[in-house]
Design a protein around this motif. Structure first.
Motif, PDB file in Angstrom:
ATOM      1  N   VAL A 131       0.993  -1.256   0.031  1.00  0.00           N
ATOM      2  CA  VAL A 131      -0.031   0.002   0.103  1.00  0.00           C
ATOM      3  C   VAL A 131       0.866   1.145  -0.068  1.00  0.00           C
ATOM      4  CG1 VAL A 131      -1.852   1.185   1.044  1.00  0.00           C
ATOM      5  CG2 VAL A 131      -1.649  -1.224   1.166  1.00  0.00           C
ATOM      6  N   VAL A 132       0.591   1.960  -0.902  1.00  0.00           N
ATOM      7  CA  VAL A 132       1.328   3.462  -1.040  1.00  0.00           C
ATOM      8  C   VAL A 132       0.436   4.307  -0.780  1.00  0.00           C
ATOM      9  CG1 VAL A 132       2.635   4.869  -2.618  1.00  0.00           C
ATOM     10  CG2 VAL A 132       3.068   2.333  -2.627  1.00  0.00           C
ATOM     11  N   VAL A 133       0.652   5.500  -0.085  1.00  0.00           N
ATOM     12  CA  VAL A 133      -0.198   6.371   0.341  1.00  0.00           C
ATOM     13  C   VAL A 133       0.711   7.703   0.449  1.00  0.00           C
ATOM     14  CG1 VAL A 133      -1.767   7.324   2.207  1.00  0.00           C
ATOM     15  CG2 VAL A 133      -1.164   5.033   2.073  1.00  0.00           C
ATOM     16  N   PHE A 134       0.244   8.670   0.079  1.00  0.00           N
ATOM     17  CA  PHE A 134       1.024   9.814  -0.136  1.00  0.00           C
ATOM     18  C   PHE A 134       0.318  11.396  -0.170  1.00  0.00           C
ATOM     19  CE2 PHE A 134      -0.453   9.333  -4.260  1.00  0.00           C
ATOM     20  CZ  PHE A 134      -0.573  10.473  -5.057  1.00  0.00           C
ATOM     21  N   ASP A 135       0.818  12.306   0.410  1.00  0.00           N
ATOM     22  CA  ASP A 135       0.314  13.561   0.494  1.00  0.00           C
ATOM     23  C   ASP A 135       0.308  14.538  -0.930  1.00  0.00           C
ATOM     24  OD1 ASP A 135      -0.053  13.095   3.517  1.00  0.00           O
ATOM     25  OD2 ASP A 135       1.594  14.018   3.881  1.00  0.00           O
ATOM     26  N   HIS A 136      -0.983  14.780  -1.365  1.00  0.00           N
ATOM     27  CA  HIS A 136      -0.913  15.554  -2.456  1.00  0.00           C
ATOM     28  C   HIS A 136      -0.151  16.942  -2.162  1.00  0.00           C
ATOM     29  CE1 HIS A 136      -3.023  13.623  -5.754  1.00  0.00           C
ATOM     30  NE2 HIS A 136      -4.119  13.171  -4.891  1.00  0.00           N
ATOM     31  N   ASP A 192      -1.262  28.790  -9.832  1.00  0.00           N
ATOM     32  CA  ASP A 192      -1.059  27.963 -11.099  1.00  0.00           C
ATOM     33  C   ASP A 192      -0.332  26.870 -10.755  1.00  0.00           C
ATOM     34  OD1 ASP A 192      -2.252  29.953 -12.259  1.00  0.00           O
ATOM     35  OD2 ASP A 192      -0.451  31.054 -13.124  1.00  0.00           O
ATOM     36  N   ALA A 193       0.292  26.784  -9.449  1.00  0.00           N
ATOM     37  CA  ALA A 193       0.959  25.429  -9.207  1.00  0.00           C
ATOM     38  C   ALA A 193      -0.165  24.029  -8.953  1.00  0.00           C
ATOM     39  CB  ALA A 193       1.659  25.306  -7.997  1.00  0.00           C
ATOM     40  N   TYR A 194      -1.407  24.454  -8.825  1.00  0.00           N
ATOM     41  CA  TYR A 194      -2.440  23.698  -8.405  1.00  0.00           C
ATOM     42  C   TYR A 194      -3.375  23.327  -9.360  1.00  0.00           C
ATOM     43  CZ  TYR A 194      -0.494  24.342  -4.045  1.00  0.00           C
ATOM     44  OH  TYR A 194       0.357  24.761  -2.715  1.00  0.00           O
ATOM     45  N   SER A 195      -3.715  22.091  -9.896  1.00  0.00           N
ATOM     46  CA  SER A 195      -4.933  21.854 -10.817  1.00  0.00           C
ATOM     47  C   SER A 195      -5.141  20.404 -10.697  1.00  0.00           C
ATOM     48  CB  SER A 195      -4.553  22.183 -12.319  1.00  0.00           C
ATOM     49  OG  SER A 195      -3.866  21.179 -12.750  1.00  0.00           O
ATOM     50  N   LEU A 196      -6.426  19.872 -10.833  1.00  0.00           N
ATOM     51  CA  LEU A 196      -6.678  18.412 -10.740  1.00  0.00           C
ATOM     52  C   LEU A 196      -5.687  17.740 -11.760  1.00  0.00           C
ATOM     53  CD1 LEU A 196     -10.439  18.448 -10.868  1.00  0.00           C
ATOM     54  CD2 LEU A 196      -8.907  18.073  -8.771  1.00  0.00           C
ATOM     55  N   ASP A 197      -5.327  18.427 -12.929  1.00  0.00           N
ATOM     56  CA  ASP A 197      -4.373  17.487 -13.930  1.00  0.00           C
ATOM     57  C   ASP A 197      -2.785  17.531 -13.436  1.00  0.00           C
ATOM     58  OD1 ASP A 197      -6.183  16.663 -15.733  1.00  0.00           O
ATOM     59  OD2 ASP A 197      -5.908  18.794 -17.149  1.00  0.00           O
ATOM     60  N   LEU A 210      -2.404  17.253 -10.151  1.00  0.00           N
ATOM     61  CA  LEU A 210      -2.327  16.160  -9.194  1.00  0.00           C
ATOM     62  C   LEU A 210      -2.480  14.885  -9.990  1.00  0.00           C
ATOM     63  CD1 LEU A 210      -4.944  17.615  -6.385  1.00  0.00           C
ATOM     64  CD2 LEU A 210      -2.433  17.799  -6.915  1.00  0.00           C
ATOM     65  N   VAL A 211      -2.873  14.765 -11.193  1.00  0.00           N
ATOM     66  CA  VAL A 211      -2.753  13.383 -12.088  1.00  0.00           C
ATOM     67  C   VAL A 211      -1.500  13.374 -12.128  1.00  0.00           C
ATOM     68  CG1 VAL A 211      -3.425  12.280 -14.070  1.00  0.00           C
ATOM     69  CG2 VAL A 211      -5.045  13.423 -12.577  1.00  0.00           C
ATOM     70  N   ALA A 212      -0.609  14.281 -12.631  1.00  0.00           N
ATOM     71  CA  ALA A 212       0.806  14.085 -13.047  1.00  0.00           C
ATOM     72  C   ALA A 212       1.583  13.589 -11.733  1.00  0.00           C
ATOM     73  CB  ALA A 212       1.260  15.286 -13.684  1.00  0.00           C
ATOM     74  N   GLY A 256     -10.804  11.285  -5.447  1.00  0.00           N
ATOM     75  CA  GLY A 256     -11.558  10.462  -6.322  1.00  0.00           C
ATOM     76  C   GLY A 256     -11.695  11.112  -7.563  1.00  0.00           C
ATOM     77  N   MET A 257     -11.719  12.703  -7.487  1.00  0.00           N
ATOM     78  CA  MET A 257     -11.858  13.385  -8.861  1.00  0.00           C
ATOM     79  C   MET A 257     -10.407  13.085  -9.733  1.00  0.00           C
ATOM     80  SD  MET A 257     -13.629  16.640  -7.225  1.00  0.00           S
ATOM     81  CE  MET A 257     -15.406  16.358  -6.557  1.00  0.00           C
ATOM     82  N   VAL A 258      -9.288  13.092  -8.916  1.00  0.00           N
ATOM     83  CA  VAL A 258      -8.115  12.885  -9.388  1.00  0.00           C
ATOM     84  C   VAL A 258      -8.080  11.568 -10.003  1.00  0.00           C
ATOM     85  CG1 VAL A 258      -5.487  12.692  -9.058  1.00  0.00           C
ATOM     86  CG2 VAL A 258      -7.136  14.393  -7.789  1.00  0.00           C
ATOM     87  N   ALA A 259      -8.306  10.396  -9.137  1.00  0.00           N
ATOM     88  CA  ALA A 259      -8.328   8.773  -9.593  1.00  0.00           C
ATOM     89  C   ALA A 259      -9.316   8.901 -11.020  1.00  0.00           C
ATOM     90  CB  ALA A 259      -8.771   8.331  -8.602  1.00  0.00           C
ATOM     91  N   ARG A 260     -10.246   9.412 -10.992  1.00  0.00           N
ATOM     92  CA  ARG A 260     -11.187   9.547 -12.282  1.00  0.00           C
ATOM     93  C   ARG A 260     -10.274   9.740 -13.628  1.00  0.00           C
ATOM     94  NH1 ARG A 260     -14.363  14.385 -11.192  1.00  0.00           N
ATOM     95  NH2 ARG A 260     -14.211  15.681 -13.032  1.00  0.00           N
ATOM     96  N   ARG A 261      -9.402  10.916 -13.229  1.00  0.00           N
ATOM     97  CA  ARG A 261      -8.725  11.478 -14.384  1.00  0.00           C
ATOM     98  C   ARG A 261      -7.697  10.535 -14.723  1.00  0.00           C
ATOM     99  NH1 ARG A 261      -9.059  17.776 -15.201  1.00  0.00           N
ATOM    100  NH2 ARG A 261     -11.076  18.588 -14.493  1.00  0.00           N
TER     101      ARG A 261
END
Length: 230
Positions: free
Chosen positions: A5-10, A23-28, A30-32, A55-60
């Motif tokens: 199991v890998v857990v991390f802080d966004h 500008d350093a933050y966006s859902l995309d 966080l995907v990267a 979950g919004m990140v995971a779906r992307r």
């Protein structure tokens, strides 16, 4: 005991970096970051759980990198803008945080208490250390991140029409008291071919804390039937 199991802080959360630039933050972004973490630990393919914003990140992640995701778990989240959330109130919160600081934003969020369900209040009162855990999460959160991501969440596109392309095993979980996310969870489970929906009794936005026995049993059952492809 039986899974890596890998857990991390966004970024903007916990012990991770907290840039002061919106500008350093966006859902995309966080995907990267999520893909970068998987690369760093050597996971070419992985089973991914995303909770709420995660979950919004995971779906992307699964829509943009389908070959990387072996199985998907979406928990108390949505495929697009959250139903019933007032965009004007959201923008007021963004401006409050940016102009008046995190204490003023917290006072506003406490007053609205959108996700403070009876299950949440029960765990807050009964579980030792839970209030301190919640306080620590807020202390370690960047108000710039909150503003940037909240603004994007309110204006994000609806990805539900793309959910039919998700080919990996999928589990959608939601607490029965988490009213803003009940209908979206049912819609996501219907849209993903073969997906399973589980609604947890006596739970709100965080069933992993509010009904942990049922939550972990559901997780173990789902992971046990996900066959790893070499």
């Amino acid at each position: 005991r039986d899974h890596a199991v890998v857990v991390f802080d966004h970024r903007g959360h916990g012990a991770s970096d907290k840039p002061d630039d919106l500008d350093a933050y966006s859902l995309d972004r966080l995907v990267a970051d999520t893909i970068a973490v998987a690369d760093a630990v050597g996971f070419d393919r992985f089973r991914l759980l995303g909770h709420s914003m995660g979950g919004m990140v995971a779906r992307r992640v699964v829509l943009q990198h389908p070959a990387r995701v072996e199985a998907l778990i979406l928990m108390d989240t949505s495929p697009g803008p959250i139903e019933g959330f007032d965009p004007e109130l959201l923008e007021f919160g963004v401006l409050t945080g940016l102009n008046e600081g995190k204490d003023a934003l917290k006072a506003l969020l406490d007053a609205t208490a959108t996700l403070n369900t009876p299950a949440y209040e029960r765990v807050l009162a009964e579980r030792p250390g839970y209030r301190e855990f919640q306080d620590r999460k807020w202390t370690d959160l960047s108000v710039v991140m909150w503003a940037a991501i909240a603004r994007e969440i309110g204006a994000q596109s609806d990805d539900l029409p793309q959910f039919g392309s998700i080919a990996c095993p999928a589990l959608v979980m939601v607490g029965e008291q988490d009213k803003p996310f009940l209908a979206p969870s049912r819609a996501m489970a219907r849209a993903i071919p073969g997906a399973r929906l589980v609604v947890f009794a006596d739970a709100g936005h965080s069933p992993q804390f509010e009904n942990p026995d049922a939550w972990i049993a559901t997780m173990r059952e789902f992971l046990a039937v996900c066959v790893t492809t070499p």
